[in-house]
Write an enzyme that holds these catalytic residues in place. Structure first.
Site, PDB file in Angstrom:
ATOM      1  N   GLU A 101      61.022  25.965 113.139  1.00  0.00           N
ATOM      2  CA  GLU A 101      60.029  26.287 113.381  1.00  0.00           C
ATOM      3  C   GLU A 101      59.965  27.903 113.359  1.00  0.00           C
ATOM      4  O   GLU A 101      60.738  28.972 114.508  1.00  0.00           O
ATOM      5  CB  GLU A 101      59.437  25.921 114.789  1.00  0.00           C
ATOM      6  CG  GLU A 101      58.984  25.023 114.942  1.00  0.00           C
ATOM      7  CD  GLU A 101      58.332  23.327 115.724  1.00  0.00           C
ATOM      8  OE1 GLU A 101      57.399  23.299 115.565  1.00  0.00           O
ATOM      9  OE2 GLU A 101      58.621  24.095 116.588  1.00  0.00           O
ATOM     10  N   CYS A 120      59.305  35.719 115.840  1.00  0.00           N
ATOM     11  CA  CYS A 120      60.044  34.998 116.601  1.00  0.00           C
ATOM     12  C   CYS A 120      60.532  34.646 115.801  1.00  0.00           C
ATOM     13  O   CYS A 120      59.919  32.878 115.187  1.00  0.00           O
ATOM     14  CB  CYS A 120      59.872  34.246 117.903  1.00  0.00           C
ATOM     15  SG  CYS A 120      60.263  33.494 118.792  1.00  0.00           S
ATOM     16  N   CYS A 127      70.106  23.164 119.157  1.00  0.00           N
ATOM     17  CA  CYS A 127      70.641  24.207 119.201  1.00  0.00           C
ATOM     18  C   CYS A 127      71.776  23.355 120.391  1.00  0.00           C
ATOM     19  O   CYS A 127      71.590  22.144 121.039  1.00  0.00           O
ATOM     20  CB  CYS A 127      69.689  24.522 120.876  1.00  0.00           C
ATOM     21  SG  CYS A 127      70.457  26.431 122.113  1.00  0.00           S
ATOM     22  N   CYS A 131      69.367  24.020 127.638  1.00  0.00           N
ATOM     23  CA  CYS A 131      69.315  24.223 129.053  1.00  0.00           C
ATOM     24  C   CYS A 131      67.683  22.802 128.644  1.00  0.00           C
ATOM     25  O   CYS A 131      66.548  23.391 128.597  1.00  0.00           O
ATOM     26  CB  CYS A 131      68.745  25.361 128.938  1.00  0.00           C
ATOM     27  SG  CYS A 131      69.620  26.722 128.265  1.00  0.00           S
ATOM     28  N   GLY A 178      67.340  28.140 118.756  1.00  0.00           N
ATOM     29  CA  GLY A 178      68.961  27.570 118.746  1.00  0.00           C
ATOM     30  C   GLY A 178      69.414  29.199 119.477  1.00  0.00           C
ATOM     31  O   GLY A 178      69.070  29.776 119.866  1.00  0.00           O
ATOM     32  N   SER A 210      68.614  37.764 121.263  1.00  0.00           N
ATOM     33  CA  SER A 210      68.682  36.912 122.844  1.00  0.00           C
ATOM     34  C   SER A 210      69.884  35.925 122.714  1.00  0.00           C
ATOM     35  O   SER A 210      70.288  35.433 122.269  1.00  0.00           O
ATOM     36  CB  SER A 210      68.039  36.496 122.726  1.00  0.00           C
ATOM     37  OG  SER A 210      66.843  35.910 124.216  1.00  0.00           O
ATOM     38  N   SER A 233      68.950  35.751 127.907  1.00  0.00           N
ATOM     39  CA  SER A 233      68.599  34.682 128.917  1.00  0.00           C
ATOM     40  C   SER A 233      69.105  34.003 129.845  1.00  0.00           C
ATOM     41  O   SER A 233      69.894  34.149 130.328  1.00  0.00           O
ATOM     42  CB  SER A 233      68.444  33.935 127.988  1.00  0.00           C
ATOM     43  OG  SER A 233      67.385  34.070 126.633  1.00  0.00           O
ATOM     44  N   LEU A 234      68.464  34.669 131.260  1.00  0.00           N
ATOM     45  CA  LEU A 234      69.200  34.433 132.343  1.00  0.00           C
ATOM     46  C   LEU A 234      68.331  33.826 133.140  1.00  0.00           C
ATOM     47  O   LEU A 234      69.081  32.380 133.874  1.00  0.00           O
ATOM     48  CB  LEU A 234      69.116  36.102 133.129  1.00  0.00           C
ATOM     49  CG  LEU A 234      69.941  36.094 134.242  1.00  0.00           C
ATOM     50  CD1 LEU A 234      71.492  36.665 134.180  1.00  0.00           C
ATOM     51  CD2 LEU A 234      68.782  37.253 135.385  1.00  0.00           C
ATOM     52  N   HIS A 235      67.855  33.490 133.669  1.00  0.00           N
ATOM     53  CA  HIS A 235      65.970  32.356 134.116  1.00  0.00           C
ATOM     54  C   HIS A 235      66.519  31.859 135.812  1.00  0.00           C
ATOM     55  O   HIS A 235      66.453  31.037 136.391  1.00  0.00           O
ATOM     56  CB  HIS A 235      66.592  31.446 132.924  1.00  0.00           C
ATOM     57  CG  HIS A 235      66.053  32.183 131.691  1.00  0.00           C
ATOM     58  ND1 HIS A 235      65.197  32.283 131.676  1.00  0.00           N
ATOM     59  CD2 HIS A 235      66.303  31.131 130.853  1.00  0.00           C
ATOM     60  CE1 HIS A 235      64.806  32.865 130.111  1.00  0.00           C
ATOM     61  NE2 HIS A 235      65.702  31.840 129.510  1.00  0.00           N
ATOM     62  N   ASN A 309      56.272  28.160 129.737  1.00  0.00           N
ATOM     63  CA  ASN A 309      55.055  27.623 129.323  1.00  0.00           C
ATOM     64  C   ASN A 309      55.691  25.498 129.519  1.00  0.00           C
ATOM     65  O   ASN A 309      56.693  25.867 128.985  1.00  0.00           O
ATOM     66  CB  ASN A 309      54.871  27.251 127.682  1.00  0.00           C
ATOM     67  CG  ASN A 309      54.767  28.172 127.423  1.00  0.00           C
ATOM     68  OD1 ASN A 309      53.474  29.413 127.395  1.00  0.00           O
ATOM     69  ND2 ASN A 309      55.485  29.662 127.324  1.00  0.00           N
TER      70      ASN A 309
END
Length: 369
Positions: A101, A120, A127, A131, A178, A210, A233-235, A309
């Site tokens: 996608e 995007c 992947c 996560c 991915g 990213s 991508s820390l989060h 989301n």
């Protein structure tokens, strides 16, 4: 480099880098400009057959058809969100008919004219990093995409943009399905094609790659002086919380990430962007903001706060507005440049962390290093 199927041993020209395509043409005894012509047909005009390459002689087209193929992914369908975001489902030309996608995020001027048209793009089918908040990670891992398959996604969406908005794609973010730096070579080769004058001719400044924090590859980007932007991508802003939601942190923790980011900046003098999904009552406290500020100040950087989301089966939820406001105020008090990225396309599962192909077979397990 060739791709083969059970019935076809021809060279897939879209599996070749630009240099390999030049070598392929040289082996056929063609003049050097022919490789540029073919490259342009493949990556700027997006053809799927040699018959469409009308500035090549019929004899040459016939010769190429005997020796090579032009594989192109196929668009299965697309959906449009109420906010204008569009999600595309593509089928790959492999034996398993894998699917990926991609998302188009349009942004408009006040008068309604298109401003930014951001794609995007996906770099893998599934992947391997798993996560906890990400729908793609729940798919398992199937395979890497080739650079041609990555570029194809952009080409299809670019064709739609030209038809719908009379404007080509302006920005590309490798933030789809991915982990881009886990498919390092295809990602950097696809970015080179998209910035080539015979490709989409985008500025490298318009491309962002990213990563969840693959430290060796971050250093490699610096050593190779790759010209596009880097996002992390820390989060979560400490190892304990990051371990809980991002398994990669168990083997590549924040101390190692700091070393890689510092090396990257000292080599390229290019600022970093940190992506930070804000989860309600998990990583959205004032103390979390203070810890995030420390990370952002490792080297000149900024942070995108992303409103999550929600994904089915995931306990983490989007932070409430009051907690977002407190978090932002704390960042500002520590001189952090921060923006809030609001949800786009969540009604069609096109938002951050929502991309996933629900049907398919069990994914493969491969090395994360």
């Amino acid at each position: 480099m060739t791709t083969t199927t059970n019935t076809d041993t021809k060279t897939d020209l879209k599996s070749l880098t630009k240099r390999e395509l030049q070598s392929f043409c040289e082996e056929l005894g063609l003049q050097s400009y022919r490789s540029d012509q073919i490259f342009q047909w493949l990556y700027q005009k997006g053809v799927s057959s040699f018959d469409e390459m009308t500035n090549l002689s019929k004899d040459l087209r016939s010769r190429l058809a005997d020796l090579a193929t032009v594989n192109r992914i196929e668009k299965v369908h697309h959906q449009q969100s109420k906010d204008g975001t569009m999600k595309f489902l593509f089928e790959l030309q492999d034996e398993e008919k894998h699917k990926v996608e991609s998302v188009l995020i349009p942004d408009f001027f006040p008068d309604g004219a298109p401003n930014r048209l951001t794609v995007c793009v996906s770099s893998q089918v599934g992947c391997v990093f798993g996560c906890s908040f990400c729908a793609t990670g729940k798919m398992g891992f199937f395979r890497n995409l080739t650079h041609g398959e990555i570029v194809d996604q952009v080409q299809y969406i670019n064709e739609l943009c030209l038809e719908k908005y009379d404007k080509q794609v302006t920005n590309i973010v490798y933030m789809g399905m991915g982990e881009p730096l886990h498919n390092y070579q295809s990602v950097v080769e696809s970015a080179a094609i998209l910035t080539d004058e015979h490709g989409l001719d985008l500025s490298p400044k318009r491309i962002t790659v990213s990563t969840v924090g693959l430290t060796k590859q971050i250093k490699k980007l610096a050593e190779e002086r790759q010209p596009f932007n880097l996002a992390i991508s820390l989060h979560a802003a400490n190892d304990e919380k990051r371990d809980e939601i991002m398994p990669i942190n168990n083997s590549m923790n924040l101390e190692q990430l700091k070393e890689a980011v510092t090396y990257y900046y000292h080599q390229l003098h290019r600022p970093i962007t940190y992506e930070y999904l804000l989860f309600d009552e998990f990583n959205d406290t004032v103390e979390d903001a203070r810890e995030l500020a420390e990370i952002v100040h490792w080297v000149p950087s900024k942070v995108n706060i992303i409103m999550y989301n929600d994904v089915a089966g995931v306990k983490l939820k989007r932070a409430r507005e009051q907690r977002l406001d407190q978090f932002m105020q704390e960042l500002i008090s520590h001189d952090v440049t921060a923006t809030v990225r609001r949800s786009r396309g969540d009604d069609i599962d096109a938002g951050c962390g929502q991309l996933a192909i629900k049907e398919g077979q069990k994914g493969k397990t491969i090395s994360k290093n």
